[in-house]
Write a protein that holds these residues in place. Sequence first.
Motif, PDB file in Angstrom:
ATOM      1  N   TYR A 166      -4.534  -2.325   5.046  1.00 47.09           N
ATOM      2  CA  TYR A 166      -3.145  -2.052   4.685  1.00 47.09           C
ATOM      3  C   TYR A 166      -2.516  -3.356   4.208  1.00 47.09           C
ATOM      4  CZ  TYR A 166       1.825  -0.885   5.110  1.00 47.09           C
ATOM      5  OH  TYR A 166       3.155  -0.684   4.861  1.00 47.09           O
ATOM      6  N   LYS A 167      -1.805  -3.295   3.070  1.00 43.87           N
ATOM      7  CA  LYS A 167      -1.176  -4.477   2.499  1.00 43.87           C
ATOM      8  C   LYS A 167       0.346  -4.337   2.527  1.00 43.87           C
ATOM      9  CE  LYS A 167      -5.058  -5.646  -0.559  1.00 43.87           C
ATOM     10  NZ  LYS A 167      -5.500  -5.899  -1.963  1.00 43.87           N
ATOM     11  N   SER A 209       0.830  -1.200   0.000  1.00 47.15           N
ATOM     12  CA  SER A 209       0.000   0.000   0.000  1.00 47.15           C
ATOM     13  C   SER A 209       0.866   1.252   0.000  1.00 47.15           C
ATOM     14  CB  SER A 209      -0.922   0.009   1.219  1.00 47.15           C
ATOM     15  OG  SER A 209      -1.778  -1.107   1.215  1.00 47.15           O
ATOM     16  N   ARG A 210       0.334   2.295  -0.589  1.00 51.64           N
ATOM     17  CA  ARG A 210       0.987   3.596  -0.626  1.00 51.64           C
ATOM     18  C   ARG A 210       0.315   4.511   0.393  1.00 51.64           C
ATOM     19  NH1 ARG A 210       0.146   4.044  -7.173  1.00 51.64           N
ATOM     20  NH2 ARG A 210       1.718   2.496  -7.820  1.00 51.64           N
ATOM     21  N   GLU A 234      -8.698   5.377  -3.033  1.00 54.55           N
ATOM     22  CA  GLU A 234      -8.361   4.583  -1.852  1.00 54.55           C
ATOM     23  C   GLU A 234      -7.919   3.175  -2.256  1.00 54.55           C
ATOM     24  OE1 GLU A 234     -11.528   7.595  -0.862  1.00 54.55           O
ATOM     25  OE2 GLU A 234     -11.357   5.973  -2.327  1.00 54.55           O
ATOM     26  N   GLN A 235      -8.624   2.571  -3.218  1.00 51.00           N
ATOM     27  CA  GLN A 235      -8.243   1.247  -3.693  1.00 51.00           C
ATOM     28  C   GLN A 235      -6.888   1.288  -4.375  1.00 51.00           C
ATOM     29  OE1 GLN A 235     -10.290  -1.469  -3.071  1.00 51.00           O
ATOM     30  NE2 GLN A 235      -8.591  -2.760  -3.730  1.00 51.00           N
ATOM     31  N   GLN A 243      -5.507   2.522   4.543  1.00 50.03           N
ATOM     32  CA  GLN A 243      -6.504   3.239   3.750  1.00 50.03           C
ATOM     33  C   GLN A 243      -7.913   2.924   4.245  1.00 50.03           C
ATOM     34  OE1 GLN A 243      -5.579   5.446   1.284  1.00 50.03           O
ATOM     35  NE2 GLN A 243      -3.516   5.000   2.080  1.00 50.03           N
ATOM     36  N   ARG A 246      -4.379   3.322  -3.695  1.00 44.76           N
ATOM     37  CA  ARG A 246      -3.328   3.384  -2.668  1.00 44.76           C
ATOM     38  C   ARG A 246      -3.201   2.064  -1.931  1.00 44.76           C
ATOM     39  NH1 ARG A 246      -5.642   8.700  -2.141  1.00 44.76           N
ATOM     40  NH2 ARG A 246      -6.957   7.992  -0.409  1.00 44.76           N
ATOM     41  N   LEU A 247      -4.322   1.399  -1.656  1.00 38.08           N
ATOM     42  CA  LEU A 247      -4.285   0.115  -0.955  1.00 38.08           C
ATOM     43  C   LEU A 247      -3.510  -0.932  -1.754  1.00 38.08           C
ATOM     44  CD1 LEU A 247      -5.223  -1.810   1.333  1.00 38.08           C
ATOM     45  CD2 LEU A 247      -7.280  -2.234  -0.024  1.00 38.08           C
ATOM     46  N   ASP A 248      -3.772  -1.015  -3.048  1.00 38.87           N
ATOM     47  CA  ASP A 248      -3.169  -2.046  -3.886  1.00 38.87           C
ATOM     48  C   ASP A 248      -1.806  -1.652  -4.443  1.00 38.87           C
ATOM     49  OD1 ASP A 248      -5.378  -3.624  -3.480  1.00 38.87           O
ATOM     50  OD2 ASP A 248      -6.293  -3.227  -5.434  1.00 38.87           O
ATOM     51  N   GLU A 277      -2.488  -8.709   4.556  1.00 39.96           N
ATOM     52  CA  GLU A 277      -3.350  -7.534   4.689  1.00 39.96           C
ATOM     53  C   GLU A 277      -3.835  -7.427   6.134  1.00 39.96           C
ATOM     54  OE1 GLU A 277      -7.072  -5.573   2.283  1.00 39.96           O
ATOM     55  OE2 GLU A 277      -7.286  -7.683   2.848  1.00 39.96           O
TER      56      GLU A 277
END
Length: 300
Positions: free
Chosen positions: A132-133, A115-116, A201-202, A120, A204-206, A143
Motif C-alpha cells: 500500500y502506498k 494506492s486505490r 493490482e499494480q 493490494q 491500483r497500487l500505483d 509504502e
Amino acid sequence: MSGVRAITGFGRTVADLAVTEAFYRDGLDFDRVAPPEPVPDAQAEAMGLTGRQATQLHLQIGGQTVTFLAVEPPGAPYPADPAATDPFFQHLAIPVRAMDAAMARLARFRAAPISRGGAQVLPASSGGVTAYKFRDPDGHPLELIYFPDGSPAERWRDAPGLFLGIDHSAITVTDLDAALAFLTGPLGLTVAQTGLNQGPEQARLDGLDDPEVDVIALEAPTPAPHVELLHYRRPITRQASPAPFDPADCASTRFVFTVVNMDGLLQVLREAGFAPRASADGAAAYCAGPDGHGFLFVNA
C-alpha cells in the motif's frame, strides 16, 4: 574504486519538523534518535546550504535512520498533484507484521493515499507481496509491504512491533540505462533482481491507469537496505517540475551512503560527467543523479 560501502540512511526535506516527527512517531513507530540539531558544517557545505539555517532531525526504525531536514528560508514547496511517474518520486518501503493492523493505525492519521482501493496483493510474478502506498504530511511517498509467506523477511523476524524497518527505497527514473550506469558505475552497486510489473493490482497500487514498470533492485557491498529503480514504460513519465531539486526544496530526497575512499568516488563521478560538490575537509559530498535524485556521501 569509488569506495561506496552501504546505505546508512535516507534524507527528506520537510516544512515542519514537529509535524513530521508526530506523523512518523505516532503513525509508523519511528523513534527519535536525538533532538533537532544544526546540520553538520561539512554536510551543509556539500549540499549548498552554508549560510542558511538548516536543522535536522534523525528518526529511526528497525535500525535504519531517516534524516529530516528543515531549511530557513525554505525552498520550493512540494509540487501539487504528484504522481508515481514523476522523476522526483522516492518512497521508503516499510515491512509490517500485519497489514490490516498497520492500515488501521494509518487511518487514524488521514495519510493521503496513492494506492486505490486499499492494500493490494500483487501476483507472484510481481513478488506476491501485499503493498500500500501513501504520502506523509509534506507529500513524500511511503509504502507498507507484507511478505507473502505471512512473516517478515529473515532480518525482520525478531524485530518488535508492527512496523519493522526500511526494506528499500525506490526512485522513479526516466532513463533506465542512465540510472543503471550511474549506480553500477561510479557508485559500484550490483543488480540483485529485475522484474516487470503490470496488471490491475499494480495499477491500483500505483494509482495509475494500466502501468507497465521495470523494477530493478540494486545492492551495495553491505546489501540491506537496498535501492530500487522504477522505470515506467507506460504511462510515459511526466515532467511535473524541473529537476534536480535543491536540497532546500521540499521535494528533495537523499540516499546517504558511507564511503571509504571519498577522493576516489569524487574522481569517478567527475570522469562519468557528474558534478559532485564536496566539503573543504573532504568529510562529505553531494551529487544529483541522472533524474535529480540526491546522493549524500559521508566518510565511513
